[in-house]
Design a protein around this motif. Structure first.
Motif, mmCIF file in Angstrom:
data_model
loop_
_atom_site.group_PDB
_atom_site.id
_atom_site.type_symbol
_atom_site.label_atom_id
_atom_site.label_comp_id
_atom_site.label_asym_id
_atom_site.label_seq_id
_atom_site.Cartn_x
_atom_site.Cartn_y
_atom_site.Cartn_z
ATOM 1 N N SER A 193 -41.974 -63.926 -33.221
ATOM 2 C CA SER A 193 -41.538 -63.003 -32.159
ATOM 3 C C SER A 193 -40.015 -62.952 -32.080
ATOM 4 N N TYR A 194 -39.425 -62.505 -33.168
ATOM 5 C CA TYR A 194 -37.974 -62.557 -33.310
ATOM 6 C C TYR A 194 -37.264 -61.495 -32.469
ATOM 7 N N ASP A 195 -36.008 -61.785 -32.155
ATOM 8 C CA ASP A 195 -35.123 -60.775 -31.579
ATOM 9 C C ASP A 195 -34.726 -59.796 -32.689
ATOM 10 N N TYR A 196 -34.433 -58.565 -32.300
ATOM 11 C CA TYR A 196 -33.949 -57.590 -33.278
ATOM 12 C C TYR A 196 -33.068 -56.570 -32.577
ATOM 13 N N GLU A 197 -32.275 -55.899 -33.380
ATOM 14 C CA GLU A 197 -31.319 -54.923 -32.861
ATOM 15 C C GLU A 197 -31.584 -53.560 -33.479
ATOM 16 N N LEU A 198 -31.559 -52.557 -32.624
ATOM 17 C CA LEU A 198 -31.613 -51.167 -33.083
ATOM 18 C C LEU A 198 -30.203 -50.611 -32.985
ATOM 19 N N PRO A 199 -29.486 -50.501 -34.109
ATOM 20 C CA PRO A 199 -28.129 -49.936 -34.053
ATOM 21 C C PRO A 199 -28.168 -48.491 -33.562
ATOM 22 N N ASP A 200 -27.055 -48.047 -33.036
ATOM 23 C CA ASP A 200 -26.978 -46.682 -32.506
ATOM 24 C C ASP A 200 -27.381 -45.678 -33.573
ATOM 25 N N GLN A 201 -28.353 -44.829 -33.233
ATOM 26 C CA GLN A 201 -28.849 -43.850 -34.203
ATOM 27 C C GLN A 201 -29.608 -42.734 -33.510
ATOM 28 N N PHE A 202 -29.833 -41.669 -34.285
ATOM 29 C CA PHE A 202 -30.629 -40.538 -33.808
ATOM 30 C C PHE A 202 -32.095 -40.788 -34.125
ATOM 31 N N ILE A 203 -32.956 -40.523 -33.133
ATOM 32 C CA ILE A 203 -34.402 -40.620 -33.334
ATOM 33 C C ILE A 203 -35.020 -39.280 -32.960
ATOM 34 N N ALA A 204 -35.677 -38.655 -33.914
ATOM 35 C CA ALA A 204 -36.306 -37.364 -33.644
ATOM 36 C C ALA A 204 -37.351 -37.502 -32.542
ATOM 37 N N ARG A 205 -37.482 -36.464 -31.710
ATOM 38 C CA ARG A 205 -38.442 -36.493 -30.615
ATOM 39 C C ARG A 205 -39.853 -36.801 -31.116
ATOM 40 N N ASP A 206 -40.161 -36.308 -32.306
ATOM 41 C CA ASP A 206 -41.483 -36.523 -32.893
ATOM 42 C C ASP A 206 -41.793 -38.003 -33.095
ATOM 43 N N SER A 207 -40.758 -38.806 -33.208
ATOM 44 C CA SER A 207 -40.925 -40.240 -33.458
ATOM 45 C C SER A 207 -40.880 -41.067 -32.180
ATOM 46 N N THR A 208 -41.040 -40.414 -31.043
ATOM 47 C CA THR A 208 -41.017 -41.114 -29.761
ATOM 48 C C THR A 208 -42.244 -40.747 -28.932
ATOM 49 N N LEU A 209 -42.523 -41.600 -27.961
ATOM 50 C CA LEU A 209 -43.567 -41.313 -26.973
ATOM 51 C C LEU A 209 -43.100 -41.839 -25.632
ATOM 52 N N GLU A 210 -43.587 -41.271 -24.552
ATOM 53 C CA GLU A 210 -43.259 -41.773 -23.222
ATOM 54 C C GLU A 210 -44.206 -42.927 -22.921
ATOM 55 N N ARG A 211 -43.661 -44.064 -22.504
ATOM 56 C CA ARG A 211 -44.434 -45.295 -22.444
ATOM 57 C C ARG A 211 -45.631 -45.220 -21.503
ATOM 58 N N SER A 212 -45.566 -44.405 -20.471
ATOM 59 C CA SER A 212 -46.671 -44.339 -19.507
ATOM 60 C C SER A 212 -47.716 -43.292 -19.872
ATOM 61 N N SER A 213 -47.556 -42.633 -21.009
ATOM 62 C CA SER A 213 -48.461 -41.549 -21.382
ATOM 63 C C SER A 213 -49.894 -42.038 -21.563
ATOM 64 N N THR A 214 -50.836 -41.227 -21.097
ATOM 65 C CA THR A 214 -52.266 -41.479 -21.315
ATOM 66 C C THR A 214 -52.930 -40.262 -21.960
ATOM 67 N N GLU A 215 -52.113 -39.451 -22.619
ATOM 68 C CA GLU A 215 -52.629 -38.248 -23.272
ATOM 69 C C GLU A 215 -52.335 -38.317 -24.766
ATOM 70 N N PRO A 216 -53.240 -38.916 -25.538
ATOM 71 C CA PRO A 216 -53.018 -39.063 -26.981
ATOM 72 C C PRO A 216 -53.083 -37.719 -27.699
ATOM 73 N N LEU A 217 -52.397 -37.631 -28.827
ATOM 74 C CA LEU A 217 -52.435 -36.429 -29.652
ATOM 75 C C LEU A 217 -53.575 -36.476 -30.657
ATOM 76 N N ARG A 218 -54.117 -37.673 -30.870
ATOM 77 C CA ARG A 218 -55.217 -37.853 -31.814
ATOM 78 C C ARG A 218 -55.874 -39.205 -31.536
ATOM 79 N N GLY A 219 -57.036 -39.433 -32.131
ATOM 80 C CA GLY A 219 -57.643 -40.755 -32.051
ATOM 81 C C GLY A 219 -58.813 -40.896 -31.109
ATOM 82 N N GLY A 220 -59.076 -39.898 -30.279
ATOM 83 C CA GLY A 220 -60.253 -39.980 -29.431
ATOM 84 C C GLY A 220 -59.994 -40.581 -28.066
ATOM 85 N N PRO A 221 -61.062 -40.657 -27.264
ATOM 86 C CA PRO A 221 -60.927 -41.029 -25.864
ATOM 87 C C PRO A 221 -60.397 -42.435 -25.613
ATOM 88 N N VAL A 222 -60.587 -43.379 -26.534
ATOM 89 C CA VAL A 222 -60.152 -44.756 -26.281
ATOM 90 C C VAL A 222 -58.664 -44.820 -25.946
#
Length: 385
Positions: A193-222
């Protein structure tokens, strides 16, 4: 429940147990266990089938993780972190991000701390952000990293409709993070369970999700259980596995162990028998409640019905309470184990260390029961019915 998948987990338990000391010595999953989890596809047990995973249900995942944890706590914890994080990415990220992660020859393994350890600002097409993160369980063998970041507007956290801060979880290839180390602990030593650093960078919106979301884009009801539901299921499975192994160990030890002043083996001593009976009942009672909570939730989403606030609250209530029960049960077993609890290598000693580190996770902090009870209390107020 997928009995075949549980059988696969049981078939791997001897290897996981055999490699436990290597895993602890190296501070991360042994190569043999990593390979076994890959070959059996346990790393991807929750990933949708159309992306190459096994697409199992949440209750089966709990029982699989319980069995692996019973063999070794660090191995179960790592599998929990990797399988859950990879599944979340598969279900909630946009199409281009999923193609990048899952479109190659080998299935990805994701890890990382999805809580808000970083900060970002929204820019055209995505987010610009950075941060330092702790507790990246299972990251040594991961090829993708998740990282949670507050979204700032004019230097202040952006708020969602419910008043909570917006937290964007981004996923990036391992080459875009720096692993810092820093995992020197008393228990769950082999989780990497190591520490790690994310250096300053651009992340496309497609590569993010809102942490409280309960509306999946795929994968079924689970996946309508959301990130908190998946996390609770994993943490609950860990506590169950450690409790089960501790009970098995003290049952073995007590059948042969004698102590000065005791007329026979510990297993025949009335005080031990009484306490073992109560603790064994606590294991089965806690296990039944947790499985009932998640079975009920699974049935609800399978019926295409929304989960109630009470059902979501019971994820947190049951998981935090279970950790308190498990800590007591493991302590009982450790106490009666005598010198076998303290002479290394000791399975009971490792169970105790792992259990008490698990209880310190913020996800099972006692305050979570306070928050959960607000949604549960109305059920008991007869004036409201």
């Amino acid at each position: 429940m997928d009995c075949e998948l549980l059988s696969i987990a049981k078939s791997l338990s001897p290897l996981v147990e055999q490699e436990a000391l290597t895993t602890e010595r190296d501070g991360t999953l042994s190569p043999a266990v990593v390979d076994a989890f890959k070959e059996s596809k346990l790393f991807w047990m929750l990933v949708p089938k159309d992306l190459g995973g096994l697409g199992t249900d949440i209750v089966t995942s709990i029982e699989v993780l319980e069995e692996v944890t019973r063999a070794d706590g660090s191995s179960g914890w790592s599998l929990m972190a990797n399988s859950g994080t990879t599944a979340v990415a598969a279900a909630y990220l946009g199409e281009r991000a999923v193609d990048a992660m899952f479109g190659g020859r080998d299935l990805p393994i994701a890890a990382g701390m999805l809580g808000p350890g970083g900060r970002s600002v929204e820019v055209s097409g995505g987010f610009q952000g950075s941060g330092k993160f702790a507790f990246g369980s299972g990251c040594a063998h991961a090829d993708w990293f998740g990282a949670g970041m507050f979204v700032l507007d004019d230097g202040k956290p952006r708020l969602l409709a419910d008043g909570t801060p917006e937290v964007r979880v981004c996923f990036v290839p391992k080459e875009q993070v720096n692993i810092l180390g820093g995992w020197d602990v008393m228990g769950l030593i082999g989780t990497g369970s190591y520490d790690y650093e994310l250096p300053d960078q651009f992340i496309a919106r497609d590569s993010t999700l809102e942490r409280s979301s309960t509306e999946p884009l795929r994968g079924g009801p689970v996946f309508e259980l959301g990130l908190p539901g998946f996390a609770c299921a994993g943490h609950a499975a860990m506590a169950l596995g450690l409790m089960k192994r501790a009970l098995q160990e003290i049952a073995r030890i007590s059948s042969a162990k004698k102590r000065p002043g005791y007329p026979s083996t510990i297993s025949e001593y009335p005080l031990f028998l009484k306490e073992f009976g109560l603790n064994e009942a606590a294991y089965w009672g806690a296990r039944a409640y947790v499985l009932d909570v998640f079975s009920d939730a699974q049935d609800t989403v399978n019926a295409e019905q929304p989960l109630s606030p009470e059902q979501r609250a019971r994820f947190r209530q049951s998981t935090t309470w279970l950790h308190q029960v498990a800590a007591d049960v493991v302590s009982f077993c450790h106490l009666w184990g005598g010198s076998e609890s303290i002479r290394n290598p000791s399975v009971l000693g490792r169970c105790l260390r792992d259990m008490y580190v698990a209880t310190q996770h913020v996800f099972v902090d006692p305050i979570t029961v306070v928050d959960a009870t607000r949604a549960i209390l109305p059920r008991w107020n007869i004036s409201e019915h």
